[in-house]
Design a protein around this motif. Structure first.
Motif, PDB file in Angstrom:
ATOM      1  N   SER A   1       3.143 -13.175  11.151  1.00  0.00           N
ATOM      2  CA  SER A   1       2.473 -14.212  11.944  1.00  0.00           C
ATOM      3  C   SER A   1       1.667 -15.095  11.006  1.00  0.00           C
ATOM      4  O   SER A   1       1.538 -14.805   9.805  1.00  0.00           O
ATOM      5  CB  SER A   1       1.559 -13.562  12.989  1.00  0.00           C
ATOM      6  OG  SER A   1       0.606 -12.754  12.340  1.00  0.00           O
ATOM      7  N   ILE A   2       1.143 -16.186  11.572  1.00  0.00           N
ATOM      8  CA  ILE A   2       0.338 -17.115  10.765  1.00  0.00           C
ATOM      9  C   ILE A   2      -1.123 -16.955  11.172  1.00  0.00           C
ATOM     10  O   ILE A   2      -1.455 -17.113  12.354  1.00  0.00           O
ATOM     11  CB  ILE A   2       0.782 -18.572  10.991  1.00  0.00           C
ATOM     12  CG1 ILE A   2       2.271 -18.720  10.658  1.00  0.00           C
ATOM     13  CG2 ILE A   2      -0.064 -19.524  10.168  1.00  0.00           C
ATOM     14  CD1 ILE A   2       2.831 -20.090  11.009  1.00  0.00           C
ATOM     15  N   PRO A   3      -1.997 -16.638  10.226  1.00  0.00           N
ATOM     16  CA  PRO A   3      -3.408 -16.454  10.588  1.00  0.00           C
ATOM     17  C   PRO A   3      -4.116 -17.794  10.802  1.00  0.00           C
ATOM     18  O   PRO A   3      -3.622 -18.847  10.401  1.00  0.00           O
ATOM     19  CB  PRO A   3      -3.972 -15.721   9.372  1.00  0.00           C
ATOM     20  CG  PRO A   3      -3.097 -16.124   8.242  1.00  0.00           C
ATOM     21  CD  PRO A   3      -1.736 -16.381   8.813  1.00  0.00           C
ATOM     22  N   GLU A   4      -5.300 -17.722  11.420  1.00  0.00           N
ATOM     23  CA  GLU A   4      -6.151 -18.911  11.586  1.00  0.00           C
ATOM     24  C   GLU A   4      -6.578 -19.414  10.210  1.00  0.00           C
ATOM     25  O   GLU A   4      -6.904 -18.609   9.331  1.00  0.00           O
ATOM     26  CB  GLU A   4      -7.403 -18.544  12.377  1.00  0.00           C
ATOM     27  CG  GLU A   4      -7.157 -18.178  13.829  1.00  0.00           C
ATOM     28  CD  GLU A   4      -6.923 -19.421  14.687  1.00  0.00           C
ATOM     29  OE1 GLU A   4      -7.196 -20.535  14.190  1.00  0.00           O
ATOM     30  OE2 GLU A   4      -6.433 -19.262  15.828  1.00  0.00           O
ATOM     31  N   PRO A   5      -6.592 -20.723   9.991  1.00  0.00           N
ATOM     32  CA  PRO A   5      -6.992 -21.224   8.669  1.00  0.00           C
ATOM     33  C   PRO A   5      -8.496 -21.059   8.441  1.00  0.00           C
ATOM     34  O   PRO A   5      -9.288 -21.135   9.365  1.00  0.00           O
ATOM     35  CB  PRO A   5      -6.603 -22.697   8.726  1.00  0.00           C
ATOM     36  CG  PRO A   5      -6.586 -23.047  10.157  1.00  0.00           C
ATOM     37  CD  PRO A   5      -6.193 -21.804  10.899  1.00  0.00           C
ATOM     38  N   VAL A   6      -8.857 -20.829   7.211  1.00  0.00           N
ATOM     39  CA  VAL A   6     -10.267 -20.753   6.803  1.00  0.00           C
ATOM     40  C   VAL A   6     -10.535 -21.922   5.869  1.00  0.00           C
ATOM     41  O   VAL A   6      -9.743 -22.193   4.951  1.00  0.00           O
ATOM     42  CB  VAL A   6     -10.547 -19.407   6.099  1.00  0.00           C
ATOM     43  CG1 VAL A   6     -11.920 -19.403   5.453  1.00  0.00           C
ATOM     44  CG2 VAL A   6     -10.421 -18.261   7.092  1.00  0.00           C
ATOM     45  N   GLN A   7     -11.647 -22.614   6.104  1.00  0.00           N
ATOM     46  CA  GLN A   7     -11.915 -23.855   5.374  1.00  0.00           C
ATOM     47  C   GLN A   7     -12.574 -23.600   4.024  1.00  0.00           C
ATOM     48  O   GLN A   7     -13.383 -22.677   3.875  1.00  0.00           O
ATOM     49  CB  GLN A   7     -12.832 -24.772   6.203  1.00  0.00           C
ATOM     50  CG  GLN A   7     -12.220 -25.210   7.528  1.00  0.00           C
ATOM     51  CD  GLN A   7     -10.889 -25.924   7.335  1.00  0.00           C
ATOM     52  OE1 GLN A   7     -10.762 -26.785   6.463  1.00  0.00           O
ATOM     53  NE2 GLN A   7      -9.891 -25.552   8.131  1.00  0.00           N
ATOM     54  N   LEU A   8     -12.228 -24.438   3.079  1.00  0.00           N
ATOM     55  CA  LEU A   8     -12.957 -24.475   1.807  1.00  0.00           C
ATOM     56  C   LEU A   8     -14.279 -25.199   2.043  1.00  0.00           C
ATOM     57  O   LEU A   8     -14.305 -26.265   2.676  1.00  0.00           O
ATOM     58  CB  LEU A   8     -12.151 -25.233   0.757  1.00  0.00           C
ATOM     59  CG  LEU A   8     -11.006 -24.463   0.086  1.00  0.00           C
ATOM     60  CD1 LEU A   8     -10.091 -25.427  -0.655  1.00  0.00           C
ATOM     61  CD2 LEU A   8     -11.553 -23.429  -0.868  1.00  0.00           C
TER      62      LEU A   8
END
Lengths: 309, 891
Positions: A130-137
């Motif tokens: 699956s594709i996880p939620e993105p985490v921001q830089l």
């Protein structure tokens, strides 16, 4: 008598030295039962982009390059629903044959995807990811910076501090990749500087000189030990042909499969002696087969390393 | 004025008075040897009033010095070697048995030495004959034997020496220096666990002794005597093929062994990658190998212990030895500096075969279409000086230095058959290049001072230095170039490894006898270390790393270690015991690790012929050896425990039964279980790049097994047969084998060792040894897959399981004929060895390599294939060694 004795010793020693030298390696037949060839999947998928798989098969060491698998049936499921059957596309370049790709379907964050592959002569295989939620830089910072010129090459040695918004109370996996944006240029006969399209060039570390085909990648689980990640890097430039642009950090928020597979892949050891070094045991999330089927998302941030030219 | 005069008068008169009085009580005896009873009769005849029971008088002849003495003085002299005492009563003197003598305990103490050389003998047995009282000399040749007063027979024995028995009467604490004479004719025992059934007091000596004489009988590759060749024939001890990789004791790794050279830790013990050890047999007195029941004075490693003692040098006569083997030239000189007081020993080996190697390798490579050479320089030196320091002390200075310097360059150019595609002709050039440079050097030094504080207490002070510096580099380059278009395919990979470990230590080791059955051993140690491990690698040329050292200078670690230990041993009825505790503090990187290592040993007789032993050992290791390659090369890095790397620990439970069938035959069986924690290893793939500190995995392991031994140690045919059934496993984090358990590389499931020594003549032995071991556990790749990251990159080998494949079994037969010829004058001694190493030319694989080949078939473009190669070290090798020893005049 002593002279004769020494001569005997000398000849015998030469014999010993010669035998040791001549006999240190020989071809060997292993006489092992060769395992049945398995299907191999290679796929990392990204939200909003077609899902693409390279499909090949394992083959015995010593055998020539296998023909591409072009007749596989590849089906992709979102949850328990059939999403699409993937089509085969031939690649013009590359020696690994073509790839299988969705025509219309695009994966999304948070969904579970299952791929089934069957091909004549092989056991069918399946894999889930699956594709996880993105985490921001949240920030990029140069901590140390120095430069040196040697052999007409300009080297920047710098430490990059990368911060990101890792959520608490859950396990997340990341792949931090760093590049340098470089603008090639040349001088015209009239003395004008002609800039060409910039491209992303690989950086190295003090202990590892990466080739252009490689990418410096740091695999992370959750937040770094001090709230961020410090990476000691080196940028090599040819100042007669290249202009340094920004340092680009790409933070991929990745599925566990992606993380464990990339970590097991490690550096490319294909050029190293196969016998003397411990090999890497690959992570595998393909049932009955081998390889990787894993989702990820990605964000980027860049930073000017030195003042613009 | 009156007072001074009175004083002078007194001074003049009193002596006259005293003389007159003593003259009246002095009795004369003639100067001769006479029985005790006759001496007493003579005294009575001279007027003394002596009473005694004749039946209590021992049958003793006494050398009487003659002259006149008081009766007290005569009686003290005449009765000093008897159990008799005397009392003065109204009726005169009464001579009677001393009623308190047997109930009082005294200490016999001193050292046991080789009478001819003055060499102190370690582990010599000193026991009261027929009584259950005995002890062994310690590592410095010192003993203390608590003994009840009275008449005793003392028996002193040591392997290879004629036993000595002497009778004495102990009436007070006594210093007794004992000397033994070497028995060159028929050494009775070859290699033995020190604890033998017949020797009281030996139950707590748990090491296995390897002496230089036995090592000389066994021989070695090219004629090189090597103590480790013999050690590897013991049950529970193994190595890679032909010694490659080091010594592995009971499933632990090479870096887990504590190797002490005169008490100083050594960090590398091999020359030539393990084919030979750094221990020159000329410099070695003996090696004690411990697999379990470790005394508390040993620590800092979680495996076995190799306690190596060097010789002191002859205290009485000069000796010069020169010799050669097929590989090296050896020189040794020793002798007194001041006779009986101080001596020196200097030995050196230079491996001159390396000089020939370069020339032969150039020719060999040229014949195979390559250019390049192989060069190898090896030498080592040992120096030891000792000096008596007062009546109770001795100072020792010992230094070892050795170097290995290896270089291998090989370049091959080749052209593949042209390929014709339509009208286009493709011609490919193949370039194969290998460059390997390896250098490692060890320096060890110790300054020691032994002191006998009193009849119960002995101490050793030690200042030590140990340094291992290694540097290695390699570059592999394979390419295939289409000549016309310059299309290049291929790979380059290089690595540069640099490691330094330096240790400076100060230690005190003492022993104190508490009573007749109790001994206290204690000590403290402090050591500073400097670790400087560095490695760099990549798909670039080797020159890229020329400046790597400067850039990685922040990798230096300087830990501090403090140690205190103590143990008490004694006997409770038939159970001998030793309980010990070792405490250490390791401080590095701002973090301290406190470690406790309890030890326990219980042993005793089960029956008249059978002994038992149970032991528990907990050990802690604060330094870790990271193997860059699977066979243990100098590129391995020693690294310290840091904030993020905890010390490794191990616990071992062990039991042993030993049965003496008769004077010649004995049987032995041991069981052990070892559990290891916090083992450190490179994460897979990480051994080639980046910082060592961030690419490690910590894991655990366990090893267990059964060791059996049948030994015959008397007669013309001596030797042993041993069989070991063992298993050793590891389990690390997900970075290694995906977190799944796997067998240790040197997990030798079955091991069978046979050693036979046949005494052909008084000074000639024929030795044969045969060993068989299960093949190494090896990570073999049998499949290939397309490159995951680079579609145009080379195929990737797939290995499904770490160490999941077994190489061929390892077996080898060695034969050696050893003879010693002496001149009539005894000044010249010739030692000659002739033998065969690997007599039936078994090719024991060290590892399997794969070779990439490009071939052209059916006029198509070149195809890459891989084939397996078996790498092995030693085929059938002749062994030849000659030594001439010239002895000066002396004792």
């Amino acid at each position: 008598m002593p002279a004769r004795f020494l001569a005997v010793i000398r000849v015998a020693a030469a014999l010993v030295g010669g035998l040791v030298l001549l006999s240190c390696e020989e071809p060997v037949e292993l006489n092992i039962d060769q395992a049945r060839s398995r299907l191999v999947i290679n796929s990392n998928f990204f939200p909003g982009e077609p899902v693409s798989l390279r499909i090949s098969a394992t083959r015995p060491v010593g055998s020539p390059v296998a023909a591409a698998i072009t007749d596989a049936v590849v089906t992709l499921y979102e949850g328990d629903e059939l999403a699409e059957e993937l089509d085969y596309y031939t690649d013009e370049s590359g020696r690994q044959g073509g790839h299988y790709r969705t025509q219309h379907f695009r994966p999304q964050v948070g969904q579970r995807y299952t791929v089934h592959v069957r091909a004549p002569g092989y056991d069918p295989v399946t894999a889930v990811s699956s594709i996880p939620e993105p985490v921001q830089l949240t920030g990029l910072q140069i901590v140390t910076l120095s430069s040196a010129v040697a052999d007409d090459k300009l080297t920047y040695d710098f430490t990059l501090l990368v911060n990101y918004a890792d959520p608490d109370h859950e396990v997340n996996y990341y792949d931090l990749r760093v590049y340098q944006r470089v603008t090639p240029y040349k001088l015209s006969d009239g003395g004008d500087t002609i800039r060409m399209s910039p491209y992303l060039k690989t950086v190295s570390t003090p202990a590892y000189e990466a080739s252009q085909a490689e990418t410096i990648s740091v695999l992370l689980q959750d937040r770094g030990p001090n709230g961020g990640v410090q990476v000691h890097l080196r940028s090599h430039l040819d100042p007669r042909q290249e202009l340094l642009g920004e340092i680009v950090a790409e933070l991929r928020t990745v599925s566990p499969e992606y993380y464990y597979f990339q970590r097991s892949l490690g550096p490319d050891l294909s050029g190293v002696s196969g016998g003397l070094q411990e090999p890497i045991i690959l992570f595998n999330n393909v049932n009955s087969g081998l390889g990787i089927f894993a989702g990820y998302t990605s964000v980027q941030l860049d930073l000017q390393l030195v003042a613009s030219f | 004025m009156i007072r001074p005069r009175l004083l002078l008068l007194l001074l003049a008169v009193v002596p006259l008075f005293l003389t007159a009085q003593s003259d009246s009580e002095r009795y004369g005896l003639p100067r001769r040897v006479m029985p005790l009873e006759k001496a007493l009769i003579r005294l009575n005849e001279a007027g003394a009033n002596l009473s005694y029971r004749p039946d209590q008088l021992p049958n003793l002849a006494i050398r009487v010095p003659g002259g006149k003495r008081t009766l007290d003085r005569w009686l003290n002299f005449l009765l000093r070697d008897t159990e008799l005492s005397y009392q003065r009563g109204a009726a005169g003197y009464l001579v009677l048995l001393d009623p308190n003598l047997h109930s009082r305990s005294f200490n016999l103490y001193g050292s046991v030495t080789d009478t001819r050389s003055g060499e102190r003998l370690i582990g010599a047995t000193v026991q009261l004959a027929g009584e259950a009282v005995g002890t062994h000399t310690n590592e410095y040749g010192f003993y203390t034997l608590p003994t009840p007063g009275g008449r005793h027979r003392l028996r002193v024995t040591y392997v290879g020496y004629s036993p000595v028995e002497l009778e004495f009467v102990l009436r007070s604490d006594s210093l007794l220096e004992l000397g033994l004479i070497q028995n060159r004719e028929l050494p009775q025992i070859i290699v033995t666990a020190n604890g033998t059934v017949s020797e009281t007091g030996s139950y707590l000596e748990t090491g296995t002794r390897i002496g230089r004489a036995e090592v000389a009988q066994l021989g070695g590759p090219g004629g090189e005597d090597d103590p480790l060749q013999l050690a590897r024939l013991l049950p529970g001890v193994t190595s890679g093929s032909d010694g490659v990789g080091g010594v592995f004791i009971r499933g632990s790794e090479a870096g887990h062994n504590l190797i002490l050279l005169d008490g100083v830790p050594v960090y590398s013990l091999s020359h030539a990658g393990g084919l030979l050890s750094i221990f020159s047999n000329q410099a070695i007195r003996r090696i004690d190998l411990y697999k379990d029941a470790l005394p508390a004075r040993f620590g800092g490693r979680i495996g076995g212990v190799l306690d190596v003692h060097t010789r002191d040098g002859n205290l009485y006569q000069n000796e010069f030895t020169i010799g050669t083997t097929l590989l090296s030239t050896q020189v040794a000189a020793e002798g007194p500096i001041q006779e009986g007081e101080s001596s020196f020993l200097l030995t050196g080996r230079y491996f001159w075969a390396g000089n020939l190697l370069r020339r032969f390798s150039e020719e060999y490579k040229f014949r195979r279409g390559k250019s390049g050479f192989t060069d190898y320089t090896v030498y080592d030196l040992n120096l030891k000086v000792n000096q008596r320091a007062g009546k109770r002390g001795r100072v020792y200075l010992s230094v070892y230095s050795g170097l290995d310097d290896y270089a291998n360059l090989s370049v091959q150019h080749d052209t593949l058959e042209p390929v014709i595609s339509g009208e286009t002709v493709f011609k490919h050039a193949k370039v194969y290049s290998r460059r390997e440079l390896v250098q490692w050097g060890t320096t060890v030094a110790a300054l020691r001072y032994n002191h006998v504080f009193n009849d119960r207490t002995f101490g050793n002070f030690r200042l030590s230095y140990s340094n291992l510096a290694t540097e290695s580099a390699f570059e592999r380059y394979d390419s295939l170039t289409e000549v016309k278009n310059r299309d290049v395919a291929g790979s380059i990979y290089s690595g540069h490894y640099d490691s330094g470990i330096r240790q400076l230590g100060l230690a005190f080791d003492g022993q104190h006898t508490l009573g007749s059955n109790s001994l206290l051993r204690f000590g403290v140690e402090a050591a500073t270390h400097r670790f400087d491990p560095q490695l760099a690698s990549g798909k670039v040329s080797l020159e890229t790393f020329a400046t790597a050292r400067e850039s990685l200078a922040d990798t230096v670690h300087r830990p501090l270690q403090l140690v205190a230990y103590g143990s008490q041993e004694g006997r409770l009825n038939n159970v001998h015991y030793r309980f010990g505790l070792r405490t250490s503090v390791w401080r590095n990187d701002g973090k301290s690790f406190l470690s406790l290592s309890p030890r326990a040993l219980l042993a005793g007789p089960l029956s008249e012929r059978t002994d038992w032993q149970l032991s528990y050992d907990r050990t802690v290791q604060q330094v870790h050896l990271l193997n860059s390659f699977i066979i243990g090369l100098p590129s391995d890095l020693w690294v310290p425990s840091t904030r993020s790397i905890a010390p490794a620990t191990a616990q071992q439970f062990s039991g042993k039964l030993k049965h003496r069938v008769n004077a010649a035959w004995s049987l032995e069986g041991s069981l052990y279980y070892r559990r290891m924690r916090n083992l450190v290893s490179y994460a897979e793939g990480a051994q080639t790049s980046m910082s060592w500190l961030t690419n490690l995995s910590q894991g655990r392991g366990r090893a267990y097994g059964l060791e059996t031994l049948v030994q015959r140690n008397r007669g013309k045919l001596r030797g042993w047969l041993s069989y070991t059934l063992a298993r050793s496993e590891r389990r690390f984090g997900r970075e290694i084998n995906q977190g799944n358990p796997f067998p240790f590389r040197y997990d030798r499931r079955h091991a069978l060792n046979v050693l036979l020594i046949y005494q052909l003549g008084e000074h000639t032995t024929l030795t044969g040894s045969w060993r068989f071991e299960t093949g190494l556990a090896y990570s073999l790749s049998t499949e290939l897959v397309d490159n995951f990251n680079d579609p145009n990159g080379p195929d990737l080998p797939v290995t499904n399981e770490r160490n999941g494949y077994r190489l061929k079994p390892n077996h080898r037969l060695d034969i050696n004929l050893h003879t010693i010829l002496g001149s009539k004058s005894g000044r010249f001694t010739h030692a000659l060895d002739v033998g065969l190493y690997n007599a039936y030319d078994r090719h024991n694989p060290v590892y399997y390599d794969t070779r990439r080949e490009w071939t052209v078939r059916d006029n198509r473009l070149p195809e890459e294939t891989q084939s397996y190669l078996q790498i092995y070290i030693a085929p059938l090798l002749p062994a030849l060694s000659y030594q001439l020893t010239i002895s000066g005049s002396g004792r």
